[in-house]
Scaffold this active site. Structure first.
Site, PDB file in Angstrom:
ATOM      1  N   SER A   2       0.850  -1.184   0.000  1.00  0.00           N
ATOM      2  CA  SER A   2       0.000   0.000   0.000  1.00  0.00           C
ATOM      3  C   SER A   2       0.886   1.234   0.000  1.00  0.00           C
ATOM      4  CB  SER A   2      -0.967  -0.024   1.201  1.00  0.00           C
ATOM      5  OG  SER A   2      -1.894   1.029   1.120  1.00  0.00           O
ATOM      6  N   HIS A   7      -3.009  -1.015  -3.001  1.00  0.00           N
ATOM      7  CA  HIS A   7      -4.195  -0.172  -2.819  1.00  0.00           C
ATOM      8  C   HIS A   7      -4.082   1.068  -3.700  1.00  0.00           C
ATOM      9  CE1 HIS A   7      -4.324  -2.139   1.396  1.00  0.00           C
ATOM     10  NE2 HIS A   7      -4.927  -2.891   0.491  1.00  0.00           N
ATOM     11  N   ASP A  24      -4.713  -4.541   6.178  1.00  0.00           N
ATOM     12  CA  ASP A  24      -5.029  -5.486   5.109  1.00  0.00           C
ATOM     13  C   ASP A  24      -3.898  -6.501   4.964  1.00  0.00           C
ATOM     14  OD1 ASP A  24      -6.528  -6.572   3.035  1.00  0.00           O
ATOM     15  OD2 ASP A  24      -5.586  -5.305   1.514  1.00  0.00           O
TER      16      ASP A  24
END
Length: 210
Positions: A28, A55, A148
């Site tokens: 991310s 992401h 995540d």
């Protein structure tokens, strides 16, 4: 030519000369630098496929595949529905699509509901990889905010896979690595510079990186 062998228990193809078939990566915030460093130091002949969830904003086209392709000798592409996982190829989840591994060695894209406000979700990728590849799967968590990947890490370990996490000292953002480490299911906690060497050793044995 890609050499494959069939699992005696199902029809899933396994790559020959590889101890693992897939490396699933969660990334991310701060990940462009981390992914560039990682992929640029993996050898062209790397014998596992690589699937990446990063992401991204859902409203814009992603140029991540094009950017990374200029920095590695591996094949890099934005994943498409039905892609066959191939050794030495990097598949990047497109914006606003979950990336899933299937039992026949292909990839699927899904617009199913967000997971923890995210699509794509590393947890969903890891869980599908765990169910499909079991002990022939590696999960790697790199820099990023949030948590995540943590649930997916537990799924990978439950099915006998291996988990690597970037250490928080070299991660630009420590949220995702910290959450993964806190599961207690991590096999290797490594500085960024050591991850590619470890992947090559695990997947290919003691092969010198060119």
């Amino acid at each position: 030519m890609i050499q494959m062998a069939r699992d005696s228990n199902n029809d899933l193809p396994h790559f020959i000369n590889a101890a693992f078939d897939i490396v699933a990566i969660a990334a991310s915030a701060g990940s462009l630098t981390a992914l560039t460093k990682l992929l640029s130091t993996l050898p062209t002949e790397f014998t596992a496929a690589i699937a990446i969830v990063q992401h991204l904003g859902p409203q814009h086209r992603s140029f991540m595949a094009e950017i990374l392709a200029r920095r590695t000798t591996l094949n890099v592409k934005q994943a498409q529905e039905g892609d066959y996982l191939t050794p030495g190829t990097v598949y990047i989840a497109p914006p606003n699509r979950h990336l899933l591994a299937n039992g026949d060695g292909t990839l699927s894209l899904s617009q199913s509901k967000l997971v923890h406000f995210l699509r794509p979700s590393a947890d969903l990728l890891f869980e599908s990889v765990a169910a499909t590849y079991k002990d022939r799967a590696i999960a790697l968590v790199l820099t990023g905010t949030g948590s995540d990947g943590a649930m997916g890490v537990e799924a990978i370990k439950k099915m006998g896979g291996t988990v690597i996490v970037q250490n928080i000292e070299t991660a630009e953002f420590s949220g995702m690595p910290s959450a993964a480490i806190q599961t207690g299911k991590v096999d290797f906690i490594l500085p960024l510079d050591e991850i590619s060497t470890t992947l090559v050793t695990l997947v290919m044995g003691n092969v010198e990186i060119k």
